[in-house]
Write a protein that holds these residues in place. Structure first.
Motif, PDB file in Angstrom:
ATOM      1  N   VAL B  36       7.205  -1.736   4.455  1.00  0.00           N
ATOM      2  CA  VAL B  36       6.611  -3.066   4.290  1.00  0.00           C
ATOM      3  C   VAL B  36       7.649  -4.158   4.029  1.00  0.00           C
ATOM      4  O   VAL B  36       7.549  -5.249   4.576  1.00  0.00           O
ATOM      5  N   ASN B  65       1.541   2.163   4.167  1.00  0.00           N
ATOM      6  CA  ASN B  65       0.558   2.092   5.265  1.00  0.00           C
ATOM      7  C   ASN B  65       0.026   3.433   5.735  1.00  0.00           C
ATOM      8  O   ASN B  65      -0.833   3.471   6.600  1.00  0.00           O
ATOM      9  N   ASP B  80      -4.968   1.787  12.460  1.00  0.00           N
ATOM     10  CA  ASP B  80      -4.714   0.339  12.506  1.00  0.00           C
ATOM     11  C   ASP B  80      -3.408   0.087  13.263  1.00  0.00           C
ATOM     12  O   ASP B  80      -2.334   0.508  12.833  1.00  0.00           O
ATOM     13  N   VAL B  82      -1.574  -2.507  13.638  1.00  0.00           N
ATOM     14  CA  VAL B  82      -0.572  -3.317  12.932  1.00  0.00           C
ATOM     15  C   VAL B  82       0.192  -2.442  11.931  1.00  0.00           C
ATOM     16  O   VAL B  82       1.411  -2.535  11.796  1.00  0.00           O
ATOM     17  N   SER B  83      -0.531  -1.567  11.245  1.00  0.00           N
ATOM     18  CA  SER B  83       0.119  -0.621  10.330  1.00  0.00           C
ATOM     19  C   SER B  83       1.042   0.320  11.088  1.00  0.00           C
ATOM     20  O   SER B  83       2.144   0.648  10.636  1.00  0.00           O
ATOM     21  N   ILE B  85       2.625  -0.178  13.892  1.00  0.00           N
ATOM     22  CA  ILE B  85       3.855  -0.862  14.319  1.00  0.00           C
ATOM     23  C   ILE B  85       4.846  -0.923  13.159  1.00  0.00           C
ATOM     24  O   ILE B  85       6.050  -0.714  13.342  1.00  0.00           O
ATOM     25  N   GLN B  86       4.333  -1.165  11.956  1.00  0.00           N
ATOM     26  CA  GLN B  86       5.240  -1.279  10.818  1.00  0.00           C
ATOM     27  C   GLN B  86       5.944   0.059  10.535  1.00  0.00           C
ATOM     28  O   GLN B  86       7.144   0.094  10.269  1.00  0.00           O
ATOM     29  N   THR B  89       8.410   0.721  13.254  1.00  0.00           N
ATOM     30  CA  THR B  89       9.578  -0.152  13.093  1.00  0.00           C
ATOM     31  C   THR B  89      10.561   0.445  12.093  1.00  0.00           C
ATOM     32  O   THR B  89      11.784   0.407  12.294  1.00  0.00           O
ATOM     33  N   ALA B 417      -4.400  -0.491  -1.120  1.00  0.00           N
ATOM     34  CA  ALA B 417      -5.355  -0.563  -0.010  1.00  0.00           C
ATOM     35  C   ALA B 417      -4.780  -1.183   1.253  1.00  0.00           C
ATOM     36  O   ALA B 417      -5.427  -1.971   1.917  1.00  0.00           O
ATOM     37  N   MET B 418      -3.531  -0.836   1.581  1.00  0.00           N
ATOM     38  CA  MET B 418      -2.995  -1.278   2.872  1.00  0.00           C
ATOM     39  C   MET B 418      -3.404  -0.319   3.981  1.00  0.00           C
ATOM     40  O   MET B 418      -3.336  -0.649   5.155  1.00  0.00           O
TER      41      MET B 418
END
Lengths: 215, 472
Positions: B36, B65, B80, B82-83, B85-86, B89, B417-418
């Motif tokens: 994150v 995540n 998810d 977006v999670s 991708i993080q 990454t 809660a991510m």
């Protein structure tokens, strides 16, 4: 980083203590791998009536008309007036990124949480500590006068009200120097690369177990 | 000359350069990275054409995540996008820069503050940073450990140093013995209740006294973990036999002759008897009750025999306003008994309380009992793959599952809660995590901070109850 020498702008009052970084930028927006674009989600849970999602068009969301930044008189605010222990909680730098992206340059409060305070300086955002009674006075003045502005001079370490009353604040010399000049502090540190190397060599001798990967 | 505090010693040992303007360069022995708060730091390095200063000082793992189910599918199992991708990454950045990462399918993956100590990547006397405020956890080992922002993550990657101003010294001394059933979590919540969420701002806190010395490393980690909830970036406990026994034979720890040299050094990591502190706070450990938070700040906490406060009784107008706001958000009435708060969910996990001892304490309470039918969910999320394996070896998983708790895969989970684990609007949760802020565990969710034993007691009764009534 954007330099900040002097700034004058409209003041928005955030009248609650212990504003935490979850409140400033809720966790679902921390999934971004960028540094920009957090402004529309600043104070998301206070600002909108629905639950925000990443990458959503915020212009069509139902807004909370009672929230300070939704009121016309504060829409162009660039100075945030806050209560004690502002920015407590997590180390997320997304909090100052969101404040900066929204358009804030200065935050005035009686106290800040340590990590948040430090993160602000890395992002062209100046947190100013003023005594609680002065902050209380500023809250009353902002309330009474639409378009109320504060003028901040980082070089002189002063905050001046529209009536000309001036308060001085403290800020340590290194942070002030970096913000005044918009310096990349990694570059400043690397000027001491030889000193770091020599420390590292001595540490390698006295505590060799701290070097090398584990098994 | 007066003696040094533990913080003074750690500071002096890591001081690379004292600058004339009052700032100092502090050397960082270990940086822990997660998905994150690191992507923008790696991107910053790339944009500036910089390389990491010392690759072997860094260890990474995804934790915030990651899903706590369906982990066989690895990154693909993250629903998810977006999670996902993080996490991808982080993988890419670690591969590109050659940084050791415990990836999502590695059994050593887990919450950064659990895996550091578990691997011996956290050792006494180290300076440790991570882009996470709960890095103070590692201070339990006599380390100088604090949370930093992403710009500082990049700074440490590029220079192995951090620009710091020295903090003031505070001693929090917990005298006497704790009652059985009273844990490190109750101690730290009681401390925060006493000094407030800004009580430690500007200080490095050393926790000492008989009650702290009597705690296991897990209990000490829980206390140091929540230093930041008292406003202090740094929390510490002096090194003793408990510390050294814990560190022994860890994968990243020193071996052979180096072990003996290390232990000799580690034995010096305590405050001198004539050291002076800028502030001293004392508590009587024998008077600490199991704690439950009722509000939206960790300082809003009372003993299990207590009641929700009445704002009319608060003299400070700013605090009174805070209480009114918190009661409204939490849906609670002034003066109601803590034991009358109805619960919807129970969460046992987080970097505060997901280690093996935490799970043992919770399992001891639920063993032979059933989760209350009033609850929608009770879940246990171990802090790492290795904690999970250890718990399963001890049969704790079976105890939880038979009692009706869900047994999940490791990660930060419902603490923030991510991932997919979160509270619904208005739901009350007995949680072993560290923050009860508005919306922390889910939009409109209501968090009550408790120890693992108290969460387990709440799980089998459906409301808060003094765990000592169930275990005595």
């Amino acid at each position: 980083m954007r330099a900040l020498k002097q700034h004058q702008g409209v003041v928005a009052p955030m009248d609650r203590s212990n504003v935490d970084t979850d409140m400033i930028i809720p966790k679902q927006f921390l999934k971004s791998i960028k540094r920009t674009g957090f402004g529309p989600n600043l104070f998301d849970e206070l600002r909108y009536m629905d639950e925000g999602k990443p990458d959503q068009d915020c212009s069509t969301r139902p807004i909370n008309p009672d929230f300070v930044l939704n009121q016309d008189r504060y829409k162009n605010a660039s100075v945030l007036l806050a209560r004690r222990n502002f920015g407590c909680g997590s180390s997320r730098e997304h909090a100052p990124w969101a404040l900066e992206d929204f358009g804030f340059r200065v935050i005035v409060a009686p106290s800040f949480a340590d990590i948040f305070y430090n993160n602000c300086f890395k992002n062209g955002l100046l947190p100013i500590v003023l005594p609680e009674d002065v902050v209380g006075q500023l809250f009353r003045e902002v309330e009474q006068s639409e378009g109320y502005q504060l003028a901040v001079d980082l070089e002189a370490r002063t905050v001046t009200t529209p009536s000309g009353e001036t308060f001085t604040f403290e800020v340590d010399d290194f942070r002030r120097h970096c913000l005044l000049n918009g310096l990349d502090d990694i570059g400043v540190t690397l000027e001491d690369a030889e000193v770091i190397r020599s420390y590292e060599e001595s540490r390698r001798r006295t505590a060799p177990w701290l070097f090398g990967a584990g098994s | 000359m007066a003696g040094k505090t533990l913080y003074d010693k750690l500071w002096d040992d890591h001081l690379v350069k004292q600058r004339d303007d009052g700032s100092a360069l502090i050397y960082i022995d270990r940086q822990l990275l997660h998905e994150v708060t690191s992507p923008q730091a790696f991107e910053g390095l790339r944009l500036a054409g910089r390389k990491p200063w010392r690759i072997d000082a860094n260890i990474a793992t995804p934790d915030h995540n990651v899903p706590t189910t369906d982990r066989d599918r690895g990154v693909e199992g993250i629903v998810d996008p977006v999670s996902r991708i993080q996490v991808e990454t982080l993988d890419k950045n670690c591969d590109e820069f050659g940084i050791l990462e415990f990836k999502i399918k590695d059994q050593r993956q887990g919450i950064v503050h659990v895996i550091g100590p578990e691997q011996g990547a956290t050792l006494p006397g180290m300076s440790i940073v991570c882009g996470d405020s709960h890095t103070s956890t590692h201070g339990a080992f006599g380390c100088l450990a604090h949370g930093i922002g992403t710009s500082e993550v990049e700074h440490v990657l590029a220079t192995q140093c951090l620009v710091q101003q020295k903090m003031k010294n505070m001693l929090v001394k917990v005298n006497g013995k704790l009652d059985p059933g009273v844990t490190g979590k109750d101690v730290v919540l009681a401390i925060i209740g006493k000094i407030g969420t800004a009580g430690g701002t500007g200080y490095a806190i050393e926790f000492g006294g008989e009650a702290i010395q009597g705690l296991s490393m897990e209990g000490r980690m829980t206390i140091c973990n929540m230093s930041i909830e008292a406003g202090a970036r740094v929390g510490m406990v002096a090194v003793d036999d408990t510390t050294i026994d814990y560190v022994r034979n860890r994968p990243f720890g020193p071996k052979g002759d180096q072990w003996d040299a290390a232990v000799n050094y580690w034995r010096t990591l305590h405050s001198d008897s004539d050291a002076t502190f800028d502030k001293v706070v004392e508590l009587d450990g024998s008077e600490i009750q199991p704690q439950v938070s009722w509000g939206t700040s960790p300082e809003m906490v009372v003993g299990i025999d207590g009641r929700v406060p009445d704002p009319e009784q608060e003299a400070d107008p700013i605090k009174r306003e805070g209480i009114v706001r918190a009661l409204k958000y939490m849906g609670l009435q002034p003066n109601m008994a803590i034991t009358d708060i109805k619960l919807d969910r129970v969460f046992i996990g987080s970097c505060t309380n997901s280690r093996i001892e935490d799970l043992r304490e919770a399992a001891a309470v639920v063993k032979g009992r059933k989760v209350s039918p009033i609850l929608k969910q009770a879940m246990v999320v171990p802090g790492s793959g290795l904690v999970k394996a250890q718990a399963e070896q001890e049969g704790l998983d079976k105890i939880f599952i038979e009692a009706g708790l869900e047994w999940r895969d490791p990660g930060c989970s419902m603490c923030l809660a991510m991932n997919a684990d979160k509270l619904g609007q208005g739901e009350h949760c007995a949680s072993t995590s560290n923050r009860n802020f508005e919306g922390r565990q889910g939009f409109g969710g209501r968090t009550h901070l408790v120890s693992p034993a108290m969460a387990a007691a709440a799980a089998v009764t459906g409301h808060f109850v003094d765990v000592r009534e169930l275990t005595n």
